[in-house]
Design a protein around this motif. Structure first.
Motif, short mmCIF file in Angstrom:
data_model
loop_
_atom_site.label_atom_id
_atom_site.label_comp_id
_atom_site.label_asym_id
_atom_site.label_seq_id
_atom_site.Cartn_x
_atom_site.Cartn_y
_atom_site.Cartn_z
N UNK A 43 0.67 3.91 -5.53
CA UNK A 43 1.09 2.83 -5.04
C UNK A 43 2.60 3.18 -5.90
N UNK A 44 2.77 3.62 -7.33
CA UNK A 44 4.03 3.43 -8.04
C UNK A 44 4.88 4.66 -7.88
N UNK A 91 -8.67 16.55 -1.39
CA UNK A 91 -9.58 16.65 0.09
C UNK A 91 -10.18 15.50 0.39
N UNK A 92 -10.95 15.24 -0.98
CA UNK A 92 -11.84 14.50 -0.94
C UNK A 92 -11.53 13.18 -1.53
N UNK A 93 -11.00 12.71 -2.37
CA UNK A 93 -10.56 11.44 -3.36
C UNK A 93 -8.53 11.43 -2.69
N UNK A 110 -6.95 -3.03 2.49
CA UNK A 110 -7.80 -2.58 2.82
C UNK A 110 -9.19 -2.19 2.85
N UNK A 111 -9.10 -1.15 1.66
CA UNK A 111 -10.67 -0.15 1.47
C UNK A 111 -10.20 -0.22 0.01
N UNK A 112 -11.40 0.02 -0.73
CA UNK A 112 -11.26 0.16 -2.04
C UNK A 112 -11.34 1.77 -2.21
N UNK A 113 -10.01 2.16 -3.17
CA UNK A 113 -10.46 2.85 -3.09
C UNK A 113 -8.65 3.43 -4.69
N UNK A 114 -9.41 4.53 -5.62
CA UNK A 114 -8.50 4.95 -6.45
C UNK A 114 -6.39 4.29 -6.17
N UNK A 174 -7.02 11.10 1.09
CA UNK A 174 -6.93 10.15 1.68
C UNK A 174 -6.97 8.62 0.72
N UNK A 175 -6.63 8.63 -0.04
CA UNK A 175 -6.73 7.43 -0.64
C UNK A 175 -5.48 7.22 -0.74
N UNK A 176 -3.56 7.97 -0.98
CA UNK A 176 -3.04 8.15 -0.20
C UNK A 176 -2.45 7.58 0.88
N UNK A 177 -3.40 7.68 1.74
CA UNK A 177 -2.81 7.05 3.29
C UNK A 177 -2.99 5.92 2.98
#
Length: 184
Positions: free
Chosen positions: A91-92, A52-54, A82-86, A57-60
């Protein structure tokens, strides 16, 4: 080419490894079903919080950046985060789901210390070999020597293997990625 060091490395910080560490230890004298249920509940909470928290949102963020790749470079092979995230696993997965062609070769991003990086995307999520490493002529060079060799101002470094490089500016990091696409 993978080094022998790279082939022995195992990533054990991903979610499944963290959840696995919540299992009861085999030497724990209390192997009751209550203890097992408690461990399972902790694992579920960890997993829910992470997703929920990581994760979602990173996927989006990665999807938005992937869709914008054509505005970054006409090749479609450079993505700007555009923003630091895992981002790596997303990507894969997104490339496969969306049938992205050609695949992304470089990701340009600002790190947590406000430095601009260009990262060569690996051939797979658990691999170290790059799809297309940064220009071989630049590898191991730093600062002014690198800027001169690349013809790009503000260069900071390119790793000896070419998997990552840095520049003082976004424009410089993007120029490094674009130029590397043209090299063998």
């Amino acid at each position: 080419m993978l080094s022998t060091m790279g082939s022995r490395y195992v990533n054990n910080t991903h979610l499944s490894s963290r959840v696995s560490r919540l299992n009861l230890d085999w030497i724990d004298p209390d192997q009751s079903s209550d203890k097992e249920s408690e461990a399972f509940q902790r694992a579920m909470e960890l997993s829910d919080r992470y997703h929920a928290k990581s994760w979602l949102p990173a996927r989006s963020i990665v999807m938005e950046c992937l869709l914008a790749r054509w505005s970054v470079d006409p090749s479609g092979e450079i993505m700007v985060l555009t923003r630091s995230c895992p981002w790596k696993l997303h990507l894969f997965e997104l490339e496969e789901e969306m049938k992205i062609e050609p695949p992304i070769k470089y990701v340009v991003y600002e790190d947590d210390r406000k430095h601009w990086k260009v990262k060569a995307v690996t051939v797979g999520p658990d691999r170290f070999e790059s799809r297309k490493a940064l220009a071989s002529q630049w590898r191991g060079l730093r600062d002014e020597e690198l800027s001169k060799a690349a013809g790009i101002p503000g260069c900071v470094f390119v790793h000896m293997s070419g998997f990552v490089g840095g520049n003082q500016s976004y424009e410089g990091a993007l120029a490094m990625a674009k130029a590397s696409l043209k090299f063998d």
